[in-house]
Design an enzyme around this catalytic site. Structure first.
Site, PDB file in Angstrom:
ATOM      1  N   HIS A 141      -0.207  -2.233  19.752  1.00  0.00           N
ATOM      2  CA  HIS A 141      -0.938  -2.028  18.489  1.00  0.00           C
ATOM      3  C   HIS A 141      -1.030  -3.317  17.677  1.00  0.00           C
ATOM      4  O   HIS A 141      -0.178  -4.191  17.765  1.00  0.00           O
ATOM      5  CB  HIS A 141      -0.367  -0.858  17.674  1.00  0.00           C
ATOM      6  CG  HIS A 141       0.931  -1.116  16.954  1.00  0.00           C
ATOM      7  ND1 HIS A 141       1.849  -0.124  16.719  1.00  0.00           N
ATOM      8  CD2 HIS A 141       1.464  -2.231  16.392  1.00  0.00           C
ATOM      9  CE1 HIS A 141       2.874  -0.620  16.049  1.00  0.00           C
ATOM     10  NE2 HIS A 141       2.675  -1.899  15.845  1.00  0.00           N
ATOM     11  N   GLU A 146      -3.075   2.192  16.538  1.00  0.00           N
ATOM     12  CA  GLU A 146      -2.316   2.618  17.717  1.00  0.00           C
ATOM     13  C   GLU A 146      -3.272   2.749  18.909  1.00  0.00           C
ATOM     14  O   GLU A 146      -4.495   2.773  18.731  1.00  0.00           O
ATOM     15  CB  GLU A 146      -1.639   3.967  17.431  1.00  0.00           C
ATOM     16  CG  GLU A 146      -0.655   3.959  16.256  1.00  0.00           C
ATOM     17  CD  GLU A 146       0.704   3.322  16.547  1.00  0.00           C
ATOM     18  OE1 GLU A 146       0.807   2.481  17.474  1.00  0.00           O
ATOM     19  OE2 GLU A 146       1.661   3.628  15.823  1.00  0.00           O
TER      20      GLU A 146
END
Ligand code: F6R
Length: 262
Positions: A141, A146
């Site tokens: 990330h 994410e």
């Protein structure tokens, strides 16, 4: 030429000094530059060097503006785990940047969509980000983008993964206090900066660094999107660079480029 510039430093100190020097050069050349900043443990030694450059070598940051990548949501800026608190504590309180010229997403906003749109608009009004500093999560990330985050994503609210909530719980008094959300610049916001500098150290980042630099561009490794940016520099220590297959080539490029600049 679009290509990732990969610098393998011998240790964290060299990694941090290299990044601080690039930032200081920009500040000297363009005193009203716009910096994109990150929190986390990785950039702390680089911030320490910027503080030293300010205190001992007169680096003047009085006209610099800054935008941070992300902030927990909800969180009060006075909370000692907020990213606003982190930035004040690790950098802003020790240099001569004007606090009113520093932006961190507001962890208390009631109108999230409007706040995110205004954050993007403010970056644009400031003329765009000149250098964006990034760290990388072991899952690839950048910011709080994410795996699965879209490459064109912009500043928005994201739901933290169970894993991230668990990881962050060590900094809070109880599990209930750990924020479940964050406001983060998107990958598209990061790619719109003129130059990204991603820092990584330690062997637990080695896998993510190899995927970012040598794997396919995929939303499953958000940092791999940097392969699409016109100017992106990856500065790693030897441990974080240990799984790179084209290490010799990166060193070869650096050696030849420095000859060219002489
Ligand atoms: C911080 C951020 C994160 C961190 C990353 C690495 O503002 O957006 O993406 O850069 O989680 O964190 P550290 O440096 O603590 O390993």
């Amino acid at each position: 030429m679009i290509a990732l510039d990969v610098i393998i430093a011998k240790d964290v100190n060299e990694m941090s000094m290299t990044a601080a020097r690039i930032m200081a050069d920009l500040v000297r050349k363009k005193p009203n530059c716009v910096l994109g900043l990150a929190t986390g443990s990785t950039p702390i030694p680089m911030y320490k060097e910027l503080i030293r450059l300010h205190k001992e070598e007169g680096l003047d940051l009085s006209r610099v503006r800054s935008f941070n990548l992300d902030e927990y949501y909800p969180i009060d800026p006075t909370h000692n785990q907020s990213y606003r608190y982190f930035m004040d504590h690790h950098l802003f309180d020790h240099i001569n940047i004007k606090k009113e010229n520093t932006r961190v997403p507001d962890g208390r906003t009631k109108d999230i969509a409007a706040h995110c749109a205004s954050y993007e608009a403010q970056i644009k009004e400031a003329g765009g980000i000149d250098i964006q500093i990034l760290g990388i999560g072991s899952n690839g990330h950048i910011g709080f983008n994410e795996p699965g985050s879209a490459i064109y994503s912009r500043t928005r609210l994201v739901v933290l993964t169970e894993r991230t909530i668990q990881d962050n719980s060590r900094f809070f008094d109880s599990m209930d206090e750990v924020p479940r959300f964050a406001i983060t610049m998107g990958i598209g916001t990061i790619l719109a900066s003129r130059h990204s500098i991603l820092l990584a150290n330690g062997k637990y980042k080695a896998e993510a660094v190899a995927k970012l630099a040598e794997g396919p561009v995929t939303s499953q490794c958000p940092a791999s999107a940097l392969q699409l940016q016109e100017k992106a520099t990856i500065i790693v220590d030897e441990e974080a660079g240990s799984k790179l297959e084209r290490k010799d080539y990166y060193n070869h490029v650096r050696a030849l480029m420095s000859q060219l600049q002489k």
